[in-house]
Scaffold this motif. Sequence first.
Motif, PDB file in Angstrom:
ATOM      1  N   UNK A 212     109.085 -16.546  33.016  1.00  0.00           N
ATOM      2  CA  UNK A 212     109.429 -15.172  32.678  1.00  0.00           C
ATOM      3  C   UNK A 212     110.770 -14.744  33.226  1.00  0.00           C
ATOM      4  N   UNK A 213     111.343 -15.497  34.172  1.00  0.00           N
ATOM      5  CA  UNK A 213     112.679 -15.174  34.672  1.00  0.00           C
ATOM      6  C   UNK A 213     113.651 -15.155  33.498  1.00  0.00           C
ATOM      7  N   UNK A 214     114.480 -14.111  33.376  1.00  0.00           N
ATOM      8  CA  UNK A 214     115.322 -13.989  32.183  1.00  0.00           C
ATOM      9  C   UNK A 214     116.488 -14.970  32.149  1.00  0.00           C
ATOM     10  N   UNK A 215     116.818 -15.389  30.942  1.00  0.00           N
ATOM     11  CA  UNK A 215     118.022 -16.144  30.637  1.00  0.00           C
ATOM     12  C   UNK A 215     118.590 -15.549  29.354  1.00  0.00           C
ATOM     13  N   UNK A 216     119.825 -15.907  29.030  1.00  0.00           N
ATOM     14  CA  UNK A 216     120.401 -15.556  27.732  1.00  0.00           C
ATOM     15  C   UNK A 216     120.554 -16.834  26.928  1.00  0.00           C
ATOM     16  N   UNK A 217     119.904 -16.883  25.772  1.00  0.00           N
ATOM     17  CA  UNK A 217     119.985 -18.040  24.890  1.00  0.00           C
ATOM     18  C   UNK A 217     120.872 -17.656  23.718  1.00  0.00           C
ATOM     19  N   UNK A 218     122.073 -18.212  23.694  1.00  0.00           N
ATOM     20  CA  UNK A 218     123.077 -17.845  22.687  1.00  0.00           C
ATOM     21  C   UNK A 218     123.264 -16.330  22.645  1.00  0.00           C
ATOM     22  N   UNK A 219     123.299 -15.722  23.825  1.00  0.00           N
ATOM     23  CA  UNK A 219     123.555 -14.294  23.934  1.00  0.00           C
ATOM     24  C   UNK A 219     122.347 -13.404  23.796  1.00  0.00           C
ATOM     25  N   UNK A 220     121.172 -13.966  23.499  1.00  0.00           N
ATOM     26  CA  UNK A 220     119.961 -13.170  23.323  1.00  0.00           C
ATOM     27  C   UNK A 220     118.995 -13.414  24.481  1.00  0.00           C
ATOM     28  N   UNK A 221     118.278 -12.379  24.846  1.00  0.00           N
ATOM     29  CA  UNK A 221     117.333 -12.496  25.949  1.00  0.00           C
ATOM     30  C   UNK A 221     116.271 -13.541  25.664  1.00  0.00           C
ATOM     31  N   UNK A 222     116.023 -14.384  26.670  1.00  0.00           N
ATOM     32  CA  UNK A 222     114.971 -15.374  26.597  1.00  0.00           C
ATOM     33  C   UNK A 222     114.305 -15.480  27.947  1.00  0.00           C
ATOM     34  N   UNK A 223     113.446 -16.496  28.102  1.00  0.00           N
ATOM     35  CA  UNK A 223     112.720 -16.601  29.363  1.00  0.00           C
ATOM     36  C   UNK A 223     112.543 -18.045  29.793  1.00  0.00           C
ATOM     37  N   UNK A 224     112.496 -18.195  31.109  1.00  0.00           N
ATOM     38  CA  UNK A 224     112.192 -19.473  31.735  1.00  0.00           C
ATOM     39  C   UNK A 224     110.701 -19.761  31.589  1.00  0.00           C
ATOM     40  N   UNK A 225     110.356 -21.025  31.343  1.00  0.00           N
ATOM     41  CA  UNK A 225     108.954 -21.448  31.390  1.00  0.00           C
ATOM     42  C   UNK A 225     108.898 -22.779  32.149  1.00  0.00           C
ATOM     43  N   UNK A 226     107.813 -23.018  32.866  1.00  0.00           N
ATOM     44  CA  UNK A 226     107.693 -24.256  33.635  1.00  0.00           C
ATOM     45  C   UNK A 226     108.454 -24.182  34.942  1.00  0.00           C
ATOM     46  N   UNK A 227     108.162 -25.124  35.809  1.00  0.00           N
ATOM     47  CA  UNK A 227     108.798 -25.170  37.130  1.00  0.00           C
ATOM     48  C   UNK A 227     110.224 -25.706  37.030  1.00  0.00           C
ATOM     49  N   UNK A 228     111.127 -25.104  37.801  1.00  0.00           N
ATOM     50  CA  UNK A 228     112.506 -25.577  37.859  1.00  0.00           C
ATOM     51  C   UNK A 228     112.550 -26.929  38.565  1.00  0.00           C
TER      52      UNK A 228
END
Length: 355
Positions: free
Chosen positions: A282-298
């Motif tokens: 659920x930690x936010x990222x930007x995927x090609x400029x659009x909001x997305x989310x982290x899934x799985x362990x880093x």
Amino acid sequence: MSRPLTATIDLSALRHNYALARRLHGGKVLAILKANGYGHGAVRCAEALAGIADGFGVAAIEEAIQLREAGVQGPILLLEGWFEPAELALIERYELWTALHSLEQIDDIEAAELTRPLTVWVKIDSGMHRLGLAPADFRQAHARLLASGKVGRIVAMTHFSRADELDCATTPQQHACFVETLADLPVETSLCNSGGILGWPALHGDWGRAGVMLYGGTAADRLLPDWPRPVMNFDSRIIAVRELAAGEPIGYGGGFVTERPTRVGVVACGYADGYPRVAPAGTPVLIDGQRGRLIGRVSMDMLTVDLNDHPAAGVGTPVRLWGEDLPACEVAAAAGTIDYELFCNVKRAAFVYHD
């Protein structure tokens, strides 16, 4: 092709943030460059602020020598002072300013063979309870330093422990302690770090110390029309795409399990690069400029993101980990830390500087 992980440093944003700090503070402001410029590159940041900054601050003498040997001019303050008496010769040689935080260090100055007077910032412990003289010892210290004949300029400084909490009584209490300690002594003062500069305009002294706000980080719960701009964009790309059915675990430990058929993007960045391992799904990222989310362990070198809402994303799609449009403080909050730590931990990335 090199690994697609970059830290792009906007030096014009750095200069903007310094100008903002100086305007808000009203007096002179040191640009704090400790910890390699909070992970942004101390030398390049100092060069970008040359002729603008009133001076610089670093933690220890090796950081100051690095700046001097790179050609950086102007005042450089050692915020932790010296660790061994022999360093006083280097402080003189490299024309550095130094903090002093104990009576024992006055013994070092009195015993030192110096050819020019030092500029000493005497740290007073007004309530942080980290480094600093007890308030009752300041007058004795001030008198001894002047009597030594080896100190030409004294600045009294303190550090606010909770300046980022604007509804907290601690900062005014520390300020009152500091003012009472100085009484009528005619010395320059330095009280405010970034949080103090941004959040406590009535408490500014002669010198501010702008740290994380220079880099666009959060330092106080105060909104400004010209808020510090992010200086670092931390970016990578998707290097693989997986199509998983519902009920499939992702990554180490299998802590995240897909609830529906899921397109998963694998991104070239992990905790060895400075991304927090504890960042949850659920930690936010930007995927090609659009909001997305982290899934799985880093992982050490990779992390995974949910592509279900990003049908056009694929191998090569850019992913912003923090920066413009995704404040580092938001990522840090999700991971239970602060943006300072994110900035300082960045490594293995290609650093790109532009104006």
